[in-house]
Motif scaffolding. Structure first.
Motif, PDB file in Angstrom:
ATOM      1  N   ALA A 100      -3.266  -1.401 -11.481  1.00  0.00           N
ATOM      2  CA  ALA A 100      -2.724  -0.494 -12.479  1.00  0.00           C
ATOM      3  C   ALA A 100      -1.270  -0.149 -12.195  1.00  0.00           C
ATOM      4  N   ASP A 101      -0.941   0.168 -10.933  1.00  0.00           N
ATOM      5  CA  ASP A 101       0.411   0.599 -10.595  1.00  0.00           C
ATOM      6  C   ASP A 101       1.432  -0.522 -10.766  1.00  0.00           C
ATOM      7  N   PHE A 102       1.045  -1.745 -10.432  1.00  0.00           N
ATOM      8  CA  PHE A 102       1.963  -2.881 -10.541  1.00  0.00           C
ATOM      9  C   PHE A 102       1.793  -3.655 -11.841  1.00  0.00           C
ATOM     10  N   ASN A 103       0.812  -3.256 -12.647  1.00  0.00           N
ATOM     11  CA  ASN A 103       0.512  -3.981 -13.881  1.00  0.00           C
ATOM     12  C   ASN A 103       0.262  -5.457 -13.582  1.00  0.00           C
ATOM     13  N   LEU A 104      -0.580  -5.697 -12.570  1.00  0.00           N
ATOM     14  CA  LEU A 104      -0.891  -7.067 -12.163  1.00  0.00           C
ATOM     15  C   LEU A 104      -1.745  -7.753 -13.212  1.00  0.00           C
ATOM     16  N   THR A 105      -1.674  -9.061 -13.222  1.00  0.00           N
ATOM     17  CA  THR A 105      -2.471  -9.835 -14.163  1.00  0.00           C
ATOM     18  C   THR A 105      -3.244 -10.908 -13.419  1.00  0.00           C
ATOM     19  N   SER A 106      -4.451 -11.172 -13.880  1.00  0.00           N
ATOM     20  CA  SER A 106      -5.266 -12.222 -13.279  1.00  0.00           C
ATOM     21  C   SER A 106      -5.024 -13.570 -13.942  1.00  0.00           C
TER      22      SER A 106
ATOM     23  N   HIS B 282       0.824  -1.216   0.000  1.00  0.00           N
ATOM     24  CA  HIS B 282       0.000   0.000   0.000  1.00  0.00           C
ATOM     25  C   HIS B 282       0.856   1.264   0.000  1.00  0.00           C
ATOM     26  N   LEU B 283       2.146   1.152   0.408  1.00  0.00           N
ATOM     27  CA  LEU B 283       3.009   2.330   0.429  1.00  0.00           C
ATOM     28  C   LEU B 283       3.233   2.895  -0.969  1.00  0.00           C
ATOM     29  N   VAL B 284       3.084   2.056  -1.973  1.00  0.00           N
ATOM     30  CA  VAL B 284       3.204   2.550  -3.358  1.00  0.00           C
ATOM     31  C   VAL B 284       2.107   3.571  -3.642  1.00  0.00           C
ATOM     32  N   LEU B 285       0.944   3.372  -3.040  1.00  0.00           N
ATOM     33  CA  LEU B 285      -0.161   4.306  -3.227  1.00  0.00           C
ATOM     34  C   LEU B 285      -0.017   5.542  -2.338  1.00  0.00           C
ATOM     35  N   THR B 286       0.436   5.347  -1.102  1.00  0.00           N
ATOM     36  CA  THR B 286       0.450   6.451  -0.145  1.00  0.00           C
ATOM     37  C   THR B 286       1.705   7.307  -0.219  1.00  0.00           C
ATOM     38  N   GLU B 287       2.809   6.740  -0.743  1.00  0.00           N
ATOM     39  CA  GLU B 287       4.061   7.494  -0.784  1.00  0.00           C
ATOM     40  C   GLU B 287       4.556   7.744  -2.204  1.00  0.00           C
ATOM     41  N   GLY B 288       3.712   7.477  -3.170  1.00  0.00           N
ATOM     42  CA  GLY B 288       4.117   7.624  -4.562  1.00  0.00           C
ATOM     43  C   GLY B 288       4.559   9.021  -4.933  1.00  0.00           C
ATOM     44  N   GLU B 289       3.995  10.039  -4.279  1.00  0.00           N
ATOM     45  CA  GLU B 289       4.356  11.412  -4.606  1.00  0.00           C
ATOM     46  C   GLU B 289       5.685  11.834  -3.995  1.00  0.00           C
ATOM     47  N   TYR B 290       6.180  11.069  -3.023  1.00  0.00           N
ATOM     48  CA  TYR B 290       7.375  11.473  -2.294  1.00  0.00           C
ATOM     49  C   TYR B 290       8.617  10.668  -2.655  1.00  0.00           C
ATOM     50  N   ARG B 291       8.435   9.481  -3.207  1.00  0.00           N
ATOM     51  CA  ARG B 291       9.580   8.623  -3.514  1.00  0.00           C
ATOM     52  C   ARG B 291       9.506   8.181  -4.965  1.00  0.00           C
ATOM     53  N   GLU B 292      10.500   8.584  -5.731  1.00  0.00           N
ATOM     54  CA  GLU B 292      10.516   8.315  -7.168  1.00  0.00           C
ATOM     55  C   GLU B 292      10.472   6.831  -7.475  1.00  0.00           C
ATOM     56  N   VAL B 293      11.063   6.017  -6.587  1.00  0.00           N
ATOM     57  CA  VAL B 293      11.123   4.580  -6.833  1.00  0.00           C
ATOM     58  C   VAL B 293       9.729   3.957  -6.863  1.00  0.00           C
TER      59      VAL B 293
ATOM     60  N   SER C 254     -11.467  -0.637  -2.353  1.00  0.00           N
ATOM     61  CA  SER C 254     -11.509   0.404  -3.387  1.00  0.00           C
ATOM     62  C   SER C 254     -10.126   0.701  -3.965  1.00  0.00           C
ATOM     63  N   SER C 255      -9.058   0.282  -3.247  1.00  0.00           N
ATOM     64  CA  SER C 255      -7.698   0.543  -3.714  1.00  0.00           C
ATOM     65  C   SER C 255      -7.155  -0.549  -4.626  1.00  0.00           C
ATOM     66  N   ILE C 256      -7.838  -1.684  -4.684  1.00  0.00           N
ATOM     67  CA  ILE C 256      -7.341  -2.809  -5.478  1.00  0.00           C
ATOM     68  C   ILE C 256      -7.143  -2.440  -6.951  1.00  0.00           C
ATOM     69  N   PRO C 257      -8.102  -1.746  -7.594  1.00  0.00           N
ATOM     70  CA  PRO C 257      -7.869  -1.377  -9.004  1.00  0.00           C
ATOM     71  C   PRO C 257      -6.617  -0.528  -9.189  1.00  0.00           C
ATOM     72  N   SER C 258      -6.329   0.368  -8.248  1.00  0.00           N
ATOM     73  CA  SER C 258      -5.126   1.193  -8.347  1.00  0.00           C
ATOM     74  C   SER C 258      -3.868   0.347  -8.246  1.00  0.00           C
ATOM     75  N   LEU C 259      -3.899  -0.657  -7.370  1.00  0.00           N
ATOM     76  CA  LEU C 259      -2.747  -1.551  -7.256  1.00  0.00           C
ATOM     77  C   LEU C 259      -2.538  -2.348  -8.534  1.00  0.00           C
TER      78      LEU C 259
END
Length: 209
Positions: A192-198, A150-161, A185-190
């Protein structure tokens, strides 16, 4: 990955035995249904996996059990915080589970250990990619676990990685995301951000029987 070797999905009984080995407790049972489902989803190799379980519900045992049951495969645990990396190191030591701590000074990954710990920052470096590429074909990196995803969603604006996590898809591996605080509600964002596949590509692992 090598694709011409038949891979038989371990049974729930075999997975439970793996958990008991990890915990050094022959009477151990699944801590909760989510723990069992996560282990089996990892072992079945059908899709990427998102695991949302409360703190203290056995997420580290999920990863350790999968690594215990699988043969000749390496799982990398990526930690977005240094404190998490040290925590994983401590927990695996407490469980007496052999593992490798990877850093940029290492030219390779020790394929004698099925678990390797690496910081998220280091996982974007050329050294890490080279080390993965040098793994023997018969003992490949097969899974990347991202703790506290979840840190990818919450800290994305602060850490380029955090904006580079899609690069993990460059490796033909299963992605497993762990968190205690991801809301539905955050699952779709994850995804997208990780390019996950089902549905994982057939050539990402053994042929299933």
């Amino acid at each position: 990955f090598y694709t011409n070797i038949c891979y038989i999905v371990p049974s729930e009984d075999e997975a439970l035995q793996g958990l008991r080995t990890v915990l050094a407790n022959p009477q151990a049972q699944w801590r909760n249904e989510g723990q069992k489902l996560a282990v089996m989803a990892g072992l079945e190799w059908q899709s990427d996996v998102v695991v949302v379980l409360p703190t203290g519900s056995g997420k580290s045992a999920i990863v350790a059990t999968i690594a215990q049951v699988e043969v000749n495969r390496i799982t990398a645990v990526l930690c977005p915080l240094r404190s998490l990396l040290q925590d994983w190191h401590r927990r695996l030591d407490d469980l007496h589970i052999p593992h490798t701590l990877f850093d940029n000074s290492q030219p390779h990954i020790n394929d004698q250990h099925s678990l390797v710990l690496v910081s998220l920052d280091v996982s974007t470096t050329h050294s890490w990619r080279q080390a993965v590429a040098k793994l023997r074909a018969e003992i490949p990196l097969c899974r990347i676990v991202i703790d506290e995803a979840h840190l990818v969603l919450t800290e994305g604006e602060y850490r380029e990685v955090m904006g580079r996590v899609k690069e993990l898809r460059l490796f033909n591996v299963q992605l497993m995301l762990l968190s205690a605080t991801i809301s539905p509600s955050s699952i779709p964002s994850l995804f997208a951000d990780f390019n996950l596949t089902s549905k994982l590509r057939r050539d990402m692992g053994h042929t299933l029987c």
